[in-house]
Design a protein around this motif. Structure first.
Motif, PDB file in Angstrom:
ATOM      1  N   LEU A  87      -6.064 -32.192 -17.012  1.00 46.64           N
ATOM      2  CA  LEU A  87      -4.672 -31.762 -17.080  1.00 46.64           C
ATOM      3  C   LEU A  87      -4.159 -31.764 -18.516  1.00 46.64           C
ATOM      4  O   LEU A  87      -3.355 -30.915 -18.904  1.00 46.64           O
ATOM      5  N   VAL A  88      -4.628 -32.736 -19.312  1.00 45.58           N
ATOM      6  CA  VAL A  88      -4.213 -32.805 -20.712  1.00 45.58           C
ATOM      7  C   VAL A  88      -4.721 -31.584 -21.475  1.00 45.58           C
ATOM      8  O   VAL A  88      -4.003 -30.987 -22.281  1.00 45.58           O
ATOM      9  N   ILE A  89      -5.971 -31.211 -21.196  1.00 40.65           N
ATOM     10  CA  ILE A  89      -6.553 -30.040 -21.864  1.00 40.65           C
ATOM     11  C   ILE A  89      -5.785 -28.785 -21.481  1.00 40.65           C
ATOM     12  O   ILE A  89      -5.502 -27.925 -22.333  1.00 40.65           O
ATOM     13  N   VAL A  90      -5.440 -28.674 -20.200  1.00 39.07           N
ATOM     14  CA  VAL A  90      -4.672 -27.514 -19.743  1.00 39.07           C
ATOM     15  C   VAL A  90      -3.318 -27.468 -20.446  1.00 39.07           C
ATOM     16  O   VAL A  90      -2.854 -26.397 -20.878  1.00 39.07           O
ATOM     17  N   PHE A  91      -2.673 -28.623 -20.585  1.00 34.42           N
ATOM     18  CA  PHE A  91      -1.375 -28.676 -21.265  1.00 34.42           C
ATOM     19  C   PHE A  91      -1.495 -28.273 -22.729  1.00 34.42           C
ATOM     20  O   PHE A  91      -0.672 -27.516 -23.251  1.00 34.42           O
ATOM     21  N   LEU A  92      -2.525 -28.776 -23.408  1.00 36.64           N
ATOM     22  CA  LEU A  92      -2.708 -28.443 -24.823  1.00 36.64           C
ATOM     23  C   LEU A  92      -2.968 -26.951 -25.005  1.00 36.64           C
ATOM     24  O   LEU A  92      -2.572 -26.358 -26.020  1.00 36.64           O
ATOM     25  N   GLN A  93      -3.611 -26.336 -24.028  1.00 35.98           N
ATOM     26  CA  GLN A  93      -3.935 -24.914 -24.131  1.00 35.98           C
ATOM     27  C   GLN A  93      -2.734 -24.031 -23.810  1.00 35.98           C
ATOM     28  O   GLN A  93      -2.498 -23.014 -24.462  1.00 35.98           O
ATOM     29  N   THR A  94      -1.978 -24.421 -22.777  1.00 34.06           N
ATOM     30  CA  THR A  94      -0.895 -23.561 -22.285  1.00 34.06           C
ATOM     31  C   THR A  94       0.497 -24.016 -22.726  1.00 34.06           C
ATOM     32  O   THR A  94       1.446 -23.226 -22.686  1.00 34.06           O
ATOM     33  N   GLY A  95       0.620 -25.308 -23.080  1.00 35.97           N
ATOM     34  CA  GLY A  95       1.933 -25.832 -23.461  1.00 35.97           C
ATOM     35  C   GLY A  95       2.830 -26.153 -22.293  1.00 35.97           C
ATOM     36  O   GLY A  95       4.037 -26.374 -22.459  1.00 35.97           O
ATOM     37  N   THR A  96       2.275 -26.203 -21.088  1.00 31.12           N
ATOM     38  CA  THR A  96       3.082 -26.503 -19.906  1.00 31.12           C
ATOM     39  C   THR A  96       2.231 -27.181 -18.834  1.00 31.12           C
ATOM     40  O   THR A  96       1.006 -27.045 -18.829  1.00 31.12           O
ATOM     41  N   MET A  97       2.910 -27.915 -17.943  1.00 33.36           N
ATOM     42  CA  MET A  97       2.234 -28.527 -16.792  1.00 33.36           C
ATOM     43  C   MET A  97       2.693 -27.877 -15.491  1.00 33.36           C
ATOM     44  O   MET A  97       2.282 -28.293 -14.422  1.00 33.36           O
ATOM     45  N   ASN A  98       3.578 -26.907 -15.600  1.00 31.67           N
ATOM     46  CA  ASN A  98       4.108 -26.231 -14.423  1.00 31.67           C
ATOM     47  C   ASN A  98       3.130 -25.167 -13.939  1.00 31.67           C
ATOM     48  O   ASN A  98       2.698 -24.310 -14.721  1.00 31.67           O
ATOM     49  N   LEU A  99       2.783 -25.212 -12.669  1.00 34.49           N
ATOM     50  CA  LEU A  99       1.793 -24.285 -12.126  1.00 34.49           C
ATOM     51  C   LEU A  99       2.238 -22.831 -12.249  1.00 34.49           C
ATOM     52  O   LEU A  99       1.432 -21.952 -12.565  1.00 34.49           O
ATOM     53  N   GLY A 100       3.505 -22.582 -11.999  1.00 31.93           N
ATOM     54  CA  GLY A 100       4.007 -21.214 -12.117  1.00 31.93           C
ATOM     55  C   GLY A 100       3.872 -20.677 -13.527  1.00 31.93           C
ATOM     56  O   GLY A 100       3.471 -19.530 -13.735  1.00 31.93           O
ATOM     57  N   GLU A 101       4.189 -21.519 -14.507  1.00 30.96           N
ATOM     58  CA  GLU A 101       4.080 -21.104 -15.905  1.00 30.96           C
ATOM     59  C   GLU A 101       2.624 -20.958 -16.344  1.00 30.96           C
ATOM     60  O   GLU A 101       2.306 -20.102 -17.178  1.00 30.96           O
ATOM     61  N   ILE A 102       1.734 -21.789 -15.778  1.00 30.17           N
ATOM     62  CA  ILE A 102       0.307 -21.670 -16.088  1.00 30.17           C
ATOM     63  C   ILE A 102      -0.235 -20.341 -15.567  1.00 30.17           C
ATOM     64  O   ILE A 102      -1.021 -19.662 -16.237  1.00 30.17           O
ATOM     65  N   VAL A 103       0.206 -19.955 -14.376  1.00 29.21           N
ATOM     66  CA  VAL A 103      -0.204 -18.664 -13.815  1.00 29.21           C
ATOM     67  C   VAL A 103       0.306 -17.521 -14.695  1.00 29.21           C
ATOM     68  O   VAL A 103      -0.424 -16.558 -14.982  1.00 29.21           O
ATOM     69  N   THR A 104       1.545 -17.625 -15.135  1.00 29.61           N
ATOM     70  CA  THR A 104       2.120 -16.602 -16.011  1.00 29.61           C
ATOM     71  C   THR A 104       1.349 -16.507 -17.326  1.00 29.61           C
ATOM     72  O   THR A 104       1.072 -15.409 -17.830  1.00 29.61           O
ATOM     73  N   TYR A 105       0.998 -17.667 -17.885  1.00 32.08           N
ATOM     74  CA  TYR A 105       0.225 -17.709 -19.128  1.00 32.08           C
ATOM     75  C   TYR A 105      -1.100 -16.956 -18.963  1.00 32.08           C
ATOM     76  O   TYR A 105      -1.504 -16.179 -19.837  1.00 32.08           O
ATOM     77  N   GLN A 106      -1.753 -17.165 -17.818  1.00 34.04           N
ATOM     78  CA  GLN A 106      -3.048 -16.520 -17.596  1.00 34.04           C
ATOM     79  C   GLN A 106      -2.907 -15.019 -17.347  1.00 34.04           C
ATOM     80  O   GLN A 106      -3.820 -14.248 -17.671  1.00 34.04           O
ATOM     81  N   SER A 107      -1.809 -14.607 -16.769  1.00 29.13           N
ATOM     82  CA  SER A 107      -1.598 -13.174 -16.549  1.00 29.13           C
ATOM     83  C   SER A 107      -1.462 -12.430 -17.883  1.00 29.13           C
ATOM     84  O   SER A 107      -1.742 -11.235 -17.967  1.00 29.13           O
TER      85      SER A 107
END
Length: 287
Positions: A138-158
């Motif tokens: 989860l820390v790695i995901v946060f450092l990559q995307t800047g968020t822990m919110n699933l909706g925002e992570i999906v948006t980042y990947q889109s």
């Protein structure tokens, strides 16, 4: 659709699909080992069967803690469904659910008074030391995307593409966590054959039904989180195909790999966690 109806529908879907996937997992394992295996709906039928069986309580059980812990087991994964597929909330809530699950796993074993359950609860502490670091993904995901919110992570990947391509070692860490929670996993030290059913050994009837229902929901949630976090926006068909493929891969691994002893299991997972964390940070720094 109101919130309560959405929650109920998603919990039912999680239970039904999770049950079928676990049945598929068992079927694939059997075929690999040249056995016919039970039908795919077997786990679903077993889950329902226990709700109609007589409930018995061992004299050594710590009542009412013995009952409450099984209900809590189910409740925490319902919370995970709400935080995940229903609301696309924070990954921290999913992490909190998993941390509480490890506590429940420990106390479910100790509450029955069974020697097998007590052995399982000791192993649950060991396994937590290995599995919680894997959740450091989860820390790695946060450092990559800047968020822990699933909706925002999906948006980042889109916008930027699936995370499995940018942080593959983090995805591997989470996949190892999924393998560790799959049936007959080489890392499954809390429910190894040497301690019968581990922390579930003395739970019968309705309580065992709740536990099996929880296992189905938990399997669905873990697969859903993995696919959402590392593959981004997927259609219903995409989720279904992804869940089937991951279930088949874990079944292949479990069918061909013996269950490790507690020391080897814990050290293997910790080693993979260290490699995943350090490797991901290095790749991110180089990039």
């Amino acid at each position: 659709m109101n919130l309560m109806a959405n929650i109920i529908i998603n919990v039912v879907i999680a239970f039904l699909l999770g049950s079928l996937l676990l049945g598929f997992h068992r079927k694939v394992m059997a075929r690999i080992q040249l056995r016919p295996g039970p039908p795919i709906i077997q786990h679903f039928l077993h889950s329902l069967k226990f709700f109609f069986k007589e409930s018995s309580f061992p004299k050594t059980a710590s009542m009412p803690f013995y009952i409450a812990i099984a209900c809590m087991y189910c409740a925490i994964w319902v919370v995970a469904v709400i935080a995940g597929p229903v609301s696309y909330g924070s990954l921290l809530i999913i992490f909190g659910v998993y941390a509480v699950y490890k506590i429940v796993e420990h106390n479910a074993g100790s509450s029955s008074g069974s020697p097998y359950g007590k052995m399982s609860c000791v192993r649950a502490v060991f396994s937590a030391a290995a599995e919680i670091p894997l959740f450091a993904v989860l820390v790695i995901v946060f450092l990559q995307t800047g968020t822990m919110n699933l909706g925002e992570i999906v948006t980042y990947q889109s916008i930027n593409g699936p995370l499995i391509f940018s942080i593959p070692l983090a995805a591997l860490m989470f996949f190892v966590l999924i393998v560790s929670k799959s049936p007959y996993s080489p890392f499954s030290i809390t429910k190894g054959k040497d301690i019968i059913s581990g922390f579930e050994t003395e739970h019968f009837g309705v309580l065992r039904g709740y536990m099996m229902l929880s296992e189905s929901i938990a399997w669905y949630v873990l697969l859903w989180v993995f696919l959402t976090v590392f593959f981004g926006p997927l259609s219903i068909i995409g989720y279904l195909i992804g869940m089937i493929l991951i279930t088949a891969i874990t079944a292949l691994i479990n069918a061909t790999t013996p269950i490790l002893n507690p020391n080897h299991s814990v050290m293997s997972q910790i080693s993979l966690a260290i490699i995943g964390i350090v490797g991901s940070l290095l790749l991110m720094f180089i990039a």
